[in-house]
Design a protein around this motif. Structure first.
Motif, PDB file in Angstrom:
ATOM      1  N   SER A  55     -18.228 -83.473  11.882  1.00  0.00           N
ATOM      2  CA  SER A  55     -17.465 -82.743  10.867  1.00  0.00           C
ATOM      3  C   SER A  55     -16.430 -83.690  10.271  1.00  0.00           C
ATOM      4  O   SER A  55     -15.587 -84.222  11.004  1.00  0.00           O
ATOM      5  CB  SER A  55     -16.759 -81.532  11.492  1.00  0.00           C
ATOM      6  N   VAL A  56     -16.500 -83.903   8.968  1.00  0.00           N
ATOM      7  CA  VAL A  56     -15.551 -84.808   8.309  1.00  0.00           C
ATOM      8  C   VAL A  56     -14.328 -84.009   7.877  1.00  0.00           C
ATOM      9  O   VAL A  56     -14.419 -83.157   6.990  1.00  0.00           O
ATOM     10  CB  VAL A  56     -16.197 -85.489   7.087  1.00  0.00           C
ATOM     11  N   ARG A  57     -13.207 -84.256   8.512  1.00  0.00           N
ATOM     12  CA  ARG A  57     -11.989 -83.500   8.247  1.00  0.00           C
ATOM     13  C   ARG A  57     -11.086 -84.282   7.299  1.00  0.00           C
ATOM     14  O   ARG A  57     -10.969 -85.502   7.393  1.00  0.00           O
ATOM     15  CB  ARG A  57     -11.254 -83.199   9.546  1.00  0.00           C
ATOM     16  N   SER A  58     -10.422 -83.557   6.407  1.00  0.00           N
ATOM     17  CA  SER A  58      -9.552 -84.207   5.423  1.00  0.00           C
ATOM     18  C   SER A  58      -8.385 -84.928   6.093  1.00  0.00           C
ATOM     19  O   SER A  58      -7.964 -85.997   5.625  1.00  0.00           O
ATOM     20  CB  SER A  58      -9.026 -83.174   4.424  1.00  0.00           C
ATOM     21  N   ALA A  59      -7.877 -84.361   7.191  1.00  0.00           N
ATOM     22  CA  ALA A  59      -6.761 -85.002   7.891  1.00  0.00           C
ATOM     23  C   ALA A  59      -7.178 -86.368   8.434  1.00  0.00           C
ATOM     24  O   ALA A  59      -6.404 -87.340   8.384  1.00  0.00           O
ATOM     25  CB  ALA A  59      -6.270 -84.111   9.029  1.00  0.00           C
ATOM     26  N   ASP A  60      -8.394 -86.477   8.939  1.00  0.00           N
ATOM     27  CA  ASP A  60      -8.876 -87.748   9.473  1.00  0.00           C
ATOM     28  C   ASP A  60      -9.081 -88.772   8.356  1.00  0.00           C
ATOM     29  O   ASP A  60      -8.807 -89.966   8.537  1.00  0.00           O
ATOM     30  CB  ASP A  60     -10.183 -87.543  10.238  1.00  0.00           C
ATOM     31  N   LEU A  61      -9.561 -88.306   7.206  1.00  0.00           N
ATOM     32  CA  LEU A  61      -9.716 -89.203   6.066  1.00  0.00           C
ATOM     33  C   LEU A  61      -8.357 -89.706   5.594  1.00  0.00           C
ATOM     34  O   LEU A  61      -8.216 -90.877   5.201  1.00  0.00           O
ATOM     35  CB  LEU A  61     -10.436 -88.495   4.922  1.00  0.00           C
ATOM     36  N   VAL A 162      -0.119-104.315  10.057  1.00  0.00           N
ATOM     37  CA  VAL A 162      -0.957-104.289  11.260  1.00  0.00           C
ATOM     38  C   VAL A 162      -0.657-103.048  12.096  1.00  0.00           C
ATOM     39  O   VAL A 162      -1.569-102.352  12.566  1.00  0.00           O
ATOM     40  CB  VAL A 162      -0.731-105.561  12.099  1.00  0.00           C
ATOM     41  N   ALA A 163       0.636-102.749  12.277  1.00  0.00           N
ATOM     42  CA  ALA A 163       1.018-101.584  13.071  1.00  0.00           C
ATOM     43  C   ALA A 163       0.521-100.293  12.423  1.00  0.00           C
ATOM     44  O   ALA A 163      -0.016 -99.409  13.103  1.00  0.00           O
ATOM     45  CB  ALA A 163       2.542-101.547  13.239  1.00  0.00           C
ATOM     46  N   VAL A 164       0.691-100.173  11.107  1.00  0.00           N
ATOM     47  CA  VAL A 164       0.211 -98.985  10.394  1.00  0.00           C
ATOM     48  C   VAL A 164      -1.305 -98.871  10.510  1.00  0.00           C
ATOM     49  O   VAL A 164      -1.855 -97.776  10.703  1.00  0.00           O
ATOM     50  CB  VAL A 164       0.654 -99.035   8.921  1.00  0.00           C
ATOM     51  N   GLN A 165      -1.987-100.004  10.401  1.00  0.00           N
ATOM     52  CA  GLN A 165      -3.446-100.005  10.512  1.00  0.00           C
ATOM     53  C   GLN A 165      -3.897 -99.446  11.857  1.00  0.00           C
ATOM     54  O   GLN A 165      -4.752 -98.545  11.917  1.00  0.00           O
ATOM     55  CB  GLN A 165      -3.958-101.439  10.362  1.00  0.00           C
ATOM     56  N   TYR A 166      -3.342 -99.950  12.934  1.00  0.00           N
ATOM     57  CA  TYR A 166      -3.771 -99.537  14.268  1.00  0.00           C
ATOM     58  C   TYR A 166      -3.342 -98.104  14.593  1.00  0.00           C
ATOM     59  O   TYR A 166      -4.121 -97.311  15.121  1.00  0.00           O
ATOM     60  CB  TYR A 166      -3.212-100.490  15.322  1.00  0.00           C
ATOM     61  N   ILE A 167      -2.096 -97.769  14.284  1.00  0.00           N
ATOM     62  CA  ILE A 167      -1.587 -96.431  14.618  1.00  0.00           C
ATOM     63  C   ILE A 167      -2.302 -95.365  13.791  1.00  0.00           C
ATOM     64  O   ILE A 167      -2.713 -94.318  14.306  1.00  0.00           O
ATOM     65  CB  ILE A 167      -0.066 -96.359  14.387  1.00  0.00           C
ATOM     66  N   GLY A 168      -2.462 -95.623  12.485  1.00  0.00           N
ATOM     67  CA  GLY A 168      -3.106 -94.645  11.625  1.00  0.00           C
ATOM     68  C   GLY A 168      -4.539 -94.358  12.029  1.00  0.00           C
ATOM     69  O   GLY A 168      -4.949 -93.197  12.149  1.00  0.00           O
ATOM     70  N   LEU A 169      -5.313 -95.410  12.276  1.00  0.00           N
ATOM     71  CA  LEU A 169      -6.724 -95.212  12.611  1.00  0.00           C
ATOM     72  C   LEU A 169      -6.886 -94.508  13.949  1.00  0.00           C
ATOM     73  O   LEU A 169      -7.836 -93.736  14.145  1.00  0.00           O
ATOM     74  CB  LEU A 169      -7.452 -96.557  12.625  1.00  0.00           C
ATOM     75  N   ALA A 170      -5.953 -94.742  14.863  1.00  0.00           N
ATOM     76  CA  ALA A 170      -6.037 -94.108  16.179  1.00  0.00           C
ATOM     77  C   ALA A 170      -5.830 -92.597  16.114  1.00  0.00           C
ATOM     78  O   ALA A 170      -6.197 -91.880  17.059  1.00  0.00           O
ATOM     79  CB  ALA A 170      -5.015 -94.726  17.132  1.00  0.00           C
ATOM     80  N   GLN A 171      -5.257 -92.102  15.019  1.00  0.00           N
ATOM     81  CA  GLN A 171      -5.014 -90.658  14.884  1.00  0.00           C
ATOM     82  C   GLN A 171      -6.254 -89.901  14.425  1.00  0.00           C
ATOM     83  O   GLN A 171      -6.297 -88.673  14.469  1.00  0.00           O
ATOM     84  CB  GLN A 171      -3.872 -90.403  13.894  1.00  0.00           C
ATOM     85  N   ALA A 172      -7.264 -90.622  13.939  1.00  0.00           N
ATOM     86  CA  ALA A 172      -8.474 -89.957  13.445  1.00  0.00           C
ATOM     87  C   ALA A 172      -9.301 -89.417  14.597  1.00  0.00           C
ATOM     88  O   ALA A 172      -9.488 -90.089  15.617  1.00  0.00           O
ATOM     89  CB  ALA A 172      -9.306 -90.945  12.625  1.00  0.00           C
ATOM     90  N   ASP A 173      -9.781 -88.199  14.460  1.00  0.00           N
ATOM     91  CA  ASP A 173     -10.572 -87.558  15.511  1.00  0.00           C
ATOM     92  C   ASP A 173     -12.007 -88.078  15.487  1.00  0.00           C
ATOM     93  O   ASP A 173     -12.558 -88.409  14.432  1.00  0.00           O
ATOM     94  CB  ASP A 173     -10.567 -86.046  15.310  1.00  0.00           C
ATOM     95  N   ALA A 174     -12.605 -88.109  16.650  1.00  0.00           N
ATOM     96  CA  ALA A 174     -13.973 -88.622  16.776  1.00  0.00           C
ATOM     97  C   ALA A 174     -14.987 -87.792  15.995  1.00  0.00           C
ATOM     98  O   ALA A 174     -16.058 -88.304  15.636  1.00  0.00           O
ATOM     99  CB  ALA A 174     -14.371 -88.682  18.249  1.00  0.00           C
ATOM    100  N   VAL A 175     -14.668 -86.516  15.706  1.00  0.00           N
ATOM    101  CA  VAL A 175     -15.636 -85.662  15.009  1.00  0.00           C
ATOM    102  C   VAL A 175     -15.919 -86.157  13.595  1.00  0.00           C
ATOM    103  O   VAL A 175     -16.950 -85.823  13.007  1.00  0.00           O
ATOM    104  CB  VAL A 175     -15.142 -84.191  14.953  1.00  0.00           C
ATOM    105  N   SER A 176     -15.001 -86.960  13.026  1.00  0.00           N
ATOM    106  CA  SER A 176     -15.186 -87.465  11.668  1.00  0.00           C
ATOM    107  C   SER A 176     -16.005 -88.748  11.629  1.00  0.00           C
ATOM    108  O   SER A 176     -16.194 -89.333  10.550  1.00  0.00           O
ATOM    109  CB  SER A 176     -13.832 -87.702  10.994  1.00  0.00           C
TER     110      SER A 176
END
Length: 283
Positions: A55-61, A162-176
């Motif tokens: 499921s592609v969620r807008s929050a993850d995008l 770099v910090a924004v890149q790593y922290i932001g991507l880590a918040q995305a749920d696996a369902v997306s």
């Protein structure tokens, strides 16, 4: 498994940095950065389609786009710093500060609780990265004060990215699935359009060199995909530190392929980085 994926991400990033460093000697940094993100977008789109999401969620995008804005900013200022000849300043500053910011955010805001062994590995990693990236040379042969100042500025801005890149991507749920990575590459491309437009004349390069930039960017996207999978199985603080060990790879490749000399400080950093990997894996 999370630790292995993070280490694979570091190896991939290291190879990409090595190749990108060689290419940046022949092509303007704006060209390498922009085409690299385009190449990353193409690979991320193919990977996202091949590995469908539940499921592609807008929050993850959105989190993916935030991460992409960070990585686009990081690569732009890192490449600009390298093009100014301040490698001994910009690389260690960006690597060490980026790791420190990511770990602190993970602990303070995301609830990460590393074990004592993992903390020991994190503490060893910071000086190890500085030494491996050549930070010990900055005080000796940093060159002119202006160049050093530019290197510090570029390195600090890159580290925030770099910090924004790593922290932001880590918040995305696996369902997306991998769509957050694709969204991030799209955001990075959009962010870099003004810079590419200002240096449009620099894009008149042989297709072979432009193709190399695209391939390098695809490799960076692969590294991000591996990191995303690692962050879904491992706490952010540990995944970031392991993935951030990539500066060791160009050092080893430079020794093996280019016959470069490795200083005793870099040897110390490599040994320390190996110890950090062991501690983080055990933690």
């Amino acid at each position: 498994m999370g630790a292995l994926l993070a280490l694979a991400s570091a190896v991939c990033y290291g190879v990409v940095d090595f190749a990108g460093g060689l290419l940046s000697r022949r092509v303007h940094f704006a060209v390498v950065t922009f085409l690299g993100q385009v190449g990353g977008l193409l690979l991320a789109l193919v990977a996202a389609l091949v590995l469908p999401a539940d499921s592609v969620r807008s929050a993850d995008l959105l989190w993916g786009a935030v991460s992409g804005a960070g990585s686009g900013t990081a690569m732009l200022f890192l490449n600009r710093g390298l093009s100014r000849g301040s490698m001994s300043v910009v690389v260690p500053v960006s690597a060490v500060t980026g790791v420190a910011l990511s770990v602190l955010c993970g602990v303070w805001f995301l609830g990460d609780r590393p074990t004592a062994t993992a903390w020991a590995g994190i503490c060893v990693t910071v000086p190890a990265l500085w030494l491996v990236a050549g930070g010990s040379r900055g005080a000796r042969d940093g060159g002119e004060a202006t160049r050093t100042g530019h290197g510090v500025t570029d390195g600090l801005i890159a580290s925030l990215g770099v910090a924004v890149q790593y922290i932001g991507l880590a918040q995305a749920d696996a369902v997306s699935g991998l769509w957050p990575v694709a969204a991030g590459r799209l955001a990075a491309v959009a962010l870099l359009v003004p810079s590419a437009w200002r240096h449009a004349a620099e894009f008149r390069r042989p297709a072979r060199l432009q193709g190399q930039a695209l391939i390098i960017g695809a490799g960076a996207a692969l590294a991000l995909i591996l990191y995303l999978w690692a962050a879904q199985q491992q706490m952010l603080a540990v995944a970031v530190v392991l993935a951030s060990l990539y500066p060791a790879v160009p050092t080893v490749l430079g020794l093996a392929l280019l016959g470069e000399r490795v200083t005793r400080w870099q040897v110390t950093g490599l040994v320390s980085a190996t110890a950090a990997v062991v501690l983080l894996a055990l933690g």
